[in-house]
Design a protein around this motif. Structure first.
Motif, short mmCIF file in Angstrom:
data_model
loop_
_atom_site.label_atom_id
_atom_site.label_comp_id
_atom_site.label_asym_id
_atom_site.label_seq_id
_atom_site.Cartn_x
_atom_site.Cartn_y
_atom_site.Cartn_z
N VAL A 63 -4.28 -19.64 -42.68
CA VAL A 63 -3.96 -19.53 -44.26
C VAL A 63 -2.56 -18.90 -43.88
CG1 VAL A 63 -5.71 -17.65 -45.33
CG2 VAL A 63 -4.55 -16.53 -44.04
N VAL A 64 -1.93 -19.62 -44.42
CA VAL A 64 -0.03 -18.73 -44.11
C VAL A 64 -0.16 -17.63 -44.39
CG1 VAL A 64 2.51 -18.82 -45.52
CG2 VAL A 64 0.41 -20.59 -45.81
N LEU A 65 1.04 -16.94 -42.79
CA LEU A 65 0.66 -14.89 -42.68
C LEU A 65 2.62 -14.89 -42.69
CD1 LEU A 65 -1.61 -15.65 -39.43
CD2 LEU A 65 -1.91 -15.38 -41.66
N ALA A 66 2.66 -14.23 -42.98
CA ALA A 66 3.88 -13.43 -43.23
C ALA A 66 4.32 -12.27 -42.32
CB ALA A 66 4.70 -13.15 -44.80
N TRP A 67 4.12 -12.59 -41.26
CA TRP A 67 4.91 -11.65 -39.80
C TRP A 67 5.95 -11.07 -39.85
CZ3 TRP A 67 0.07 -9.55 -37.41
CH2 TRP A 67 -1.06 -10.59 -37.67
N SER A 68 6.19 -9.48 -39.50
CA SER A 68 7.30 -8.59 -39.92
C SER A 68 7.16 -7.10 -38.81
CB SER A 68 7.88 -7.99 -40.92
OG SER A 68 6.93 -7.68 -41.41
N ALA A 69 6.74 -6.87 -38.00
CA ALA A 69 6.34 -6.49 -36.80
C ALA A 69 7.51 -4.15 -37.09
CB ALA A 69 6.81 -6.00 -35.81
N CYS A 119 0.50 -11.68 -45.06
CA CYS A 119 -0.08 -12.52 -46.30
C CYS A 119 -1.35 -13.54 -46.60
CB CYS A 119 1.39 -13.18 -47.06
SG CYS A 119 2.61 -12.11 -47.08
N LEU A 120 -1.84 -13.05 -47.15
CA LEU A 120 -3.13 -13.86 -48.01
C LEU A 120 -2.80 -14.84 -48.66
CD1 LEU A 120 -5.98 -11.57 -46.67
CD2 LEU A 120 -5.13 -13.07 -45.49
N LYS A 121 -3.83 -15.47 -49.93
CA LYS A 121 -3.84 -16.23 -50.75
C LYS A 121 -3.79 -15.28 -51.55
CE LYS A 121 -6.28 -20.33 -48.98
NZ LYS A 121 -7.30 -21.09 -49.24
N THR A 122 -4.29 -14.12 -51.98
CA THR A 122 -4.59 -13.55 -52.44
C THR A 122 -3.61 -11.79 -53.16
OG1 THR A 122 -5.94 -11.91 -51.13
CG2 THR A 122 -7.29 -13.09 -52.81
N GLY A 123 -2.52 -12.33 -52.02
CA GLY A 123 -1.40 -11.06 -51.69
C GLY A 123 -1.05 -10.89 -50.71
N CYS A 124 0.26 -9.85 -50.52
CA CYS A 124 0.58 -9.85 -49.22
C CYS A 124 0.15 -8.20 -48.65
CB CYS A 124 2.37 -9.60 -48.66
SG CYS A 124 2.53 -11.33 -48.97
N ILE A 183 -9.80 -7.57 -43.88
CA ILE A 183 -9.15 -8.32 -45.39
C ILE A 183 -9.18 -9.73 -44.27
CG2 ILE A 183 -7.80 -7.28 -45.94
CD1 ILE A 183 -5.22 -7.69 -45.18
N LYS A 184 -9.84 -10.24 -43.35
CA LYS A 184 -9.05 -11.15 -42.41
C LYS A 184 -10.03 -11.35 -41.64
CE LYS A 184 -5.64 -14.21 -40.15
NZ LYS A 184 -6.25 -16.02 -41.09
N VAL A 185 -10.52 -12.24 -40.56
CA VAL A 185 -11.07 -12.02 -39.28
C VAL A 185 -11.00 -13.90 -38.61
CG1 VAL A 185 -13.52 -12.16 -37.77
CG2 VAL A 185 -13.14 -10.88 -40.58
N THR A 186 -10.47 -13.39 -37.17
CA THR A 186 -9.95 -14.53 -37.12
C THR A 186 -10.67 -15.11 -35.50
OG1 THR A 186 -8.07 -14.29 -35.61
CG2 THR A 186 -7.91 -14.62 -38.16
N ALA A 187 -10.53 -16.06 -34.58
CA ALA A 187 -10.94 -15.95 -33.43
C ALA A 187 -10.50 -16.24 -32.40
CB ALA A 187 -12.56 -16.61 -33.42
N ALA A 188 -10.37 -16.31 -31.29
CA ALA A 188 -9.65 -16.00 -29.81
C ALA A 188 -10.83 -16.60 -28.69
CB ALA A 188 -8.75 -15.54 -28.84
N GLY A 189 -10.95 -17.85 -28.41
CA GLY A 189 -11.71 -18.58 -27.70
C GLY A 189 -13.03 -18.24 -27.98
N GLY A 211 -15.42 -20.56 -33.29
CA GLY A 211 -14.16 -20.41 -34.15
C GLY A 211 -14.26 -19.48 -35.96
N GLU A 212 -14.62 -18.79 -35.98
CA GLU A 212 -15.41 -17.94 -37.23
C GLU A 212 -13.57 -17.71 -37.44
OE1 GLU A 212 -18.23 -15.47 -39.66
OE2 GLU A 212 -17.31 -15.25 -37.88
N THR A 213 -13.51 -17.83 -38.94
CA THR A 213 -12.60 -16.86 -39.42
C THR A 213 -13.07 -16.86 -41.11
OG1 THR A 213 -11.09 -19.47 -40.68
CG2 THR A 213 -10.80 -19.36 -38.54
N LEU A 214 -12.29 -15.70 -41.94
CA LEU A 214 -12.55 -15.71 -42.84
C LEU A 214 -11.90 -14.78 -43.42
CD1 LEU A 214 -16.10 -14.08 -42.17
CD2 LEU A 214 -15.83 -15.60 -43.85
N GLU A 215 -11.36 -14.71 -44.51
CA GLU A 215 -10.35 -14.36 -45.66
C GLU A 215 -10.96 -13.76 -46.74
OE1 GLU A 215 -5.97 -15.21 -48.07
OE2 GLU A 215 -7.28 -16.69 -47.20
N LEU A 216 -10.27 -12.39 -47.02
CA LEU A 216 -11.19 -11.73 -47.99
C LEU A 216 -9.97 -12.58 -49.64
CD1 LEU A 216 -12.48 -8.88 -49.44
CD2 LEU A 216 -9.84 -7.77 -49.30
N ALA A 217 -11.79 -12.86 -50.04
CA ALA A 217 -11.27 -13.69 -51.64
C ALA A 217 -11.37 -12.47 -52.59
CB ALA A 217 -12.30 -14.47 -51.76
#
Length: 291
Positions: A11-17, A201-206, A237-243, A247-253
């Protein structure tokens, strides 16, 4: 590698540390190689320290009747991505495990339109606010037909130990801790806080103040790492994989609260699974039925 329930998507991510917090890549910075085994959580598991079945942890609230739907993909044995949906519902049932009354979750994983797995997971919150996982009963299916539940584990049975699914106050720099240990099925999951105070930021909001938790199994290094993203007062709200080869990915819909009739239906499904467990695995034998 067995994982805890999503409570276990490109998904499109908006990061601001936030000031003083390192900026992370969308999948999180690669962690250092894990030690062979992570340490048990500093707080000892003590059945006397669990006041009831309410789970109110800011990062993992489990309110009866709340249903979360996750959508994403995972690669099959041929390396092709397959869509799947996980429906996670907090039932209004309880089950006593290792002397502790637990909240009962029912999760169902549907892949390519067919039920692939459904699971009962048992959680309880101690008097300090730490949420513990005390067991799982995951049923496997092939082409929609039940084929067994070999990865069942229950704290206190066959050397299995409860672990912390979410600390009361997760912080950067905390020692990696065990989320559960069941030597009979080679299950050992570890976790540590990877990033804090992120914006996602996910499809359902930030979401602001998001925390990222890194999970892995030192007994199955080839399975890589799983990253779970938590929003305050909402949960995962989200799951990603590394290595991870899958490669499972999930997003709270979606998140909603079931009405009385719908919750009764889910409770009935969980009761049926609980009854089936006594016929399926001896690990379950000494646990009382859900109530």
């Amino acid at each position: 590698m067995r994982r805890y329930a999503v409570l276990a998507a490109v998904v499109v991510l908006a990061w601001s540390a936030a000031p003083g917090v390192a900026r992370a890549r969308p999948d999180g910075a690669p962690p250092p190689p894990p030690s062979p085994r992570c340490a048990p959580f500093p707080a000892a598991f003590d059945p006397a320290r669990f006041p009831g079945t309410a789970v109110t942890n800011t990062w993992l609230p489990l309110t009866p009747g709340v249903r979360r739907v996750y959508q994403g993909t995972a690669r099959d044995d041929s390396g092709h991505p397959q869509s799947h949906t996980i429906v996670s519902t907090v039932t209004s049932l309880t089950k006593t495990v290792a002397g502790v009354p637990t909240a009962v979750l029912l999760e169902q994983d549907v892949q390519a339109g067919e039920l692939d797995e459904q699971e009962l997971a048992f959680f309880a919150q101690d008097s300090d606010g730490n949420v513990w996982g005390l067991g799982e009963y995951p049923e496997d299916f092939e082409k929609g037909k039940f084929v067994g539940a070999p990865d069942t584990w229950i704290a206190g049975v066959d050397g299995a130990k409860a672990g912390v699914a979410m600390p009361a106050g997760p912080e950067l720099g905390q020692t990696a801790y065990q989320q559960g240990d069941a030597p009979d099925i080679d299950f050992l999951d570890c976790a540590r806080t990877l990033q804090t105070d992120q914006r996602l930021c996910l499809k359902t909001g930030c979401h602001d103040h998001v925390m990222i938790v890194d999970e892995w199994s030192p007994l199955d290094v080839a399975s890589g790492h799983q990253r779970k993203y938590y929003s305050p007062n909402i949960g995962n709200i989200k799951v990603t994989a590394a290595g991870d080869p899958e490669g499972e990915t999930l997003e709270l819909a979606s998140v909603d609260t079931l009405d009385a009739r719908a919750l009764a239906t889910v409770n009935a499904q969980a009761r049926a699974m609980d009854r089936n467990a006594y016929q399926t695995t001896t690990v379950y034998a000494d646990t009382p039925p859900v109530s």
